[in-house]
Design a protein around this motif. Structure first.
Motif, PDB file in Angstrom:
ATOM      1  N   LYS A 183     -30.029 -44.348 -32.186  1.00 49.53           N
ATOM      2  CA  LYS A 183     -29.934 -45.207 -31.009  1.00 49.53           C
ATOM      3  C   LYS A 183     -28.537 -45.795 -30.854  1.00 49.53           C
ATOM      4  O   LYS A 183     -28.092 -46.079 -29.735  1.00 49.53           O
ATOM      5  N   ALA A 189     -32.744 -45.959 -35.737  1.00 50.07           N
ATOM      6  CA  ALA A 189     -31.718 -46.960 -35.422  1.00 50.07           C
ATOM      7  C   ALA A 189     -30.334 -46.333 -35.354  1.00 50.07           C
ATOM      8  O   ALA A 189     -29.520 -46.653 -34.475  1.00 50.07           O
ATOM      9  N   ASP A 236     -27.084 -45.894 -27.260  1.00 45.76           N
ATOM     10  CA  ASP A 236     -27.444 -47.172 -26.660  1.00 45.76           C
ATOM     11  C   ASP A 236     -26.486 -47.531 -25.527  1.00 45.76           C
ATOM     12  O   ASP A 236     -25.270 -47.347 -25.622  1.00 45.76           O
ATOM     13  N   ARG A 262     -37.298 -45.228 -39.711  1.00 43.30           N
ATOM     14  CA  ARG A 262     -36.793 -46.312 -38.867  1.00 43.30           C
ATOM     15  C   ARG A 262     -35.261 -46.378 -38.875  1.00 43.30           C
ATOM     16  O   ARG A 262     -34.639 -46.621 -37.844  1.00 43.30           O
ATOM     17  N   GLU A 263     -34.655 -46.145 -40.034  1.00 48.39           N
ATOM     18  CA  GLU A 263     -33.194 -46.152 -40.123  1.00 48.39           C
ATOM     19  C   GLU A 263     -32.583 -44.977 -39.348  1.00 48.39           C
ATOM     20  O   GLU A 263     -31.534 -45.124 -38.704  1.00 48.39           O
TER      21      GLU A 263
END
Length: 267
Positions: free
Chosen positions: A196, A193, A200, A189-190
Motif C-alpha cells: 500500500k 502495508a 497510496d 499484514r506487513e
C-alpha cells in the motif's frame, strides 16, 4: 573768321570733359544693386539652411569612419550525431523555422523505442501493485480465519485435557498451530502495508514510476526532434563550417545567421 570758329570749340571741350561723370554714377549704382541682391540671396540661403538644419539635419550624424553591425546568431546542435544533409549555404536567406542541417536519427530512434518499451513495462508493474493490494487483503482475511480456527482448536483441546480425551502432545500441537497462524497473519499484514505504501494516494497514470518512465520517453522524443536543426530567426547565413558526413558534438558551432531587422552603425 578765326575767332568765330574758336568760340564754338570751347564749349565742346568742356562738354567732353564733363561727359564721363554720369557714366561713373551709373556703374556704381549697378554694382551696389548687385551687391545688395547677392547679400539678400545669401541671407535667404542661410535662413533656409538654418531651418533645414533645425528641422532635419540636426537629428543625424555624419562620419567617414563607420561600420554596419548586427546580431550574429550561432546555430549549434543540442545532440551529437553525423551530418546527413545541409539545406543552406553562405549568403542565403533563410526563414525562421526552415530546416538547416539534418543529423543521423538512428541512435535517437533506438533510444525512443527503448524508452517507450520501458514505459509500457512500468505501467504493467504499477498495475500489478494495485492488483496485489486486493490479493494481499484477501490473504489477510484468510490468515485471520486460520488464526481463529487454530485458537478454537486450542480452546477445545484445553477443555478436554482434564478428561484425558486429548493428550498433552495434541495440546502442544494446537498451541504451535496458533503461533504459526499468528505469524502468518502478521506477515501478510506487513506485506499488505508495504504494498500500500507503493500505491497510496496515487493512480496508475500518476504513479512516480510511471511519471519517470514517461519523462524518459519525452526526453528521447525531444532528442529525436533535435536531430533536425531549424533556423531560430530569419536572416542570412554566414560562417558555415559544417560539411556532410561530419561527426559533430553537442554545442559545436555549425553556422551563423545574421538577421537584417536588427542592424546598427558603429561610427
Amino acid at each position: 573768321m578765326t575767332t568765330p570758329n574758336q568760340t564754338p570749340q570751347e564749349p565742346s571741350a568742356a562738354a567732353a570733359s564733363a561727359a564721363p561723370a554720369p557714366v561713373a554714377t551709373n556703374g556704381n549704382g549697378k554694382r551696389r544693386g548687385l551687391l545688395i541682391g547677392v547679400t539678400i540671396a545669401l541671407i535667404i540661403i542661410l535662413i533656409a539652411y538654418g531651418i533645414w538644419w533645425f528641422i532635419y539635419a540636426r537629428h543625424y550624424e555624419g562620419t567617414d569612419d563607420a561600420y554596419v553591425g548586427g546580431n550574429v546568431v550561432q546555430v549549434t546542435p543540442q545532440v551529437g550525431g553525423t551530418v546527413l544533409a545541409i539545406h543552406t549555404d553562405d549568403t542565403e536567406l533563410v526563414q525562421a523555422g526552415s530546416p538547416l542541417v539534418d543529423l543521423d536519427q538512428a541512435d535517437a530512434k533506438v533510444a525512443l523505442a527503448s524508452a517507450e518499451a520501458q514505459l509500457a513495462q512500468t505501467v504493467r508493474q504499477v498495475r500489478t501493485l494495485f492488483v496485489n493490494n486486493n490479493a494481499l487483503a484477501s490473504n489477510v482475511t484468510a490468515r485471520a480465519a486460520e488464526l481463529d480456527r487454530a485458537r478454537s482448536d486450542l480452546a477445545r483441546r484445553s477443555q478436554l485435557i482434564s478428561t484425558g480425551a486429548v493428550s498433552k502432545e495434541e495440546l502442544e500441537h494446537a498451541k504451535v498451530a496458533v503461533q504459526g497462524a499468528e505469524a502468518a497473519l502478521q506477515a501478510t499484514r506487513e506485506q499488505l502495508a508495504s504494498n500500500k505504501v507503493l500505491t497510496d494516494r496515487t493512480t496508475v497514470d500518476q504513479h512516480p514510476n510511471v511519471l519517470n518512465a514517461a519523462a524518459q520517453v519525452r526526453n528521447a522524443y525531444i532528442n529525436l526532434a533535435r536531430t533536425s536543426l531549424l533556423a531560430p530567426t530569419t536572416g542570412y547565413v554566414a560562417k558555415r563550417s559544417v560539411q556532410v558526413g561530419q561527426r559533430v558534438a553537442a554545442g559545436t558551432p555549425l553556422l551563423s545567421i545574421v538577421p537584417l531587422n536588427a542592424l546598427w552603425v558603429d561610427a
